[in-house]
Scaffold this motif. Sequence first.
Motif, PDB file in Angstrom:
ATOM      1  N   GLU A   1       2.041   1.695  -3.536  1.00 34.04           N
ATOM      2  CA  GLU A   1       1.083   2.476  -4.378  1.00 34.04           C
ATOM      3  C   GLU A   1       0.783   3.590  -4.140  1.00 34.04           C
ATOM      4  OE1 GLU A   1      -2.189  -0.188  -3.526  1.00 34.04           O
ATOM      5  OE2 GLU A   1      -1.363  -1.697  -4.894  1.00 34.04           O
ATOM      6  N   SER A   2       0.833   4.386  -2.927  1.00 38.84           N
ATOM      7  CA  SER A   2       0.726   5.498  -2.458  1.00 38.84           C
ATOM      8  C   SER A   2       1.697   6.496  -2.957  1.00 38.84           C
ATOM      9  CB  SER A   2       0.837   5.649  -0.992  1.00 38.84           C
ATOM     10  OG  SER A   2      -0.156   4.844  -0.358  1.00 38.84           O
TER      11      SER A   2
ATOM     12  N   LYS B   1       1.042  -1.211   0.066  1.00 38.24           N
ATOM     13  CA  LYS B   1       0.086  -0.062  -0.097  1.00 38.24           C
ATOM     14  C   LYS B   1       0.735   1.143  -0.002  1.00 38.24           C
ATOM     15  CE  LYS B   1      -4.409   1.203   0.062  1.00 38.24           C
ATOM     16  NZ  LYS B   1      -5.172   0.952  -1.060  1.00 38.24           N
TER      17      LYS B   1
END
Length: 118
Positions: A22-23, A19
Amino acid sequence: MFYDIYVGLCNQKGISPSKAAESVGLSRTSVVKWKAGTIPSGATLNSLAQFFNVTVDYLMGNGQKGKPSGKAEGQEVTFDDFTYALHDETKELTEENKQKLLEMARFFKEQQDKKKKQ
């Protein structure tokens, strides 16, 4: 070492490694590569450092966790600072071209400083 630090920062932030990647606009595949020992590019390291609010040196296991306060007043950017910051983009350039880039960076900094003083 990078991957361990990265995972530790993810844990502190309460976010999974995938995550977090992806951020900052990276794929989950990046995390798999890092786990296998691949070191991210300079641009990726800068993005991750900003995301976690740490220095690139910290991500690489070489320095303080917090963001540096910047260069001391009047202290010039050095060739080593410049090539470290742009490692992936400059590593295959000739010494002459690296020197030209450094001169350009100094010029742009001077111009910026002049505008700030106006």
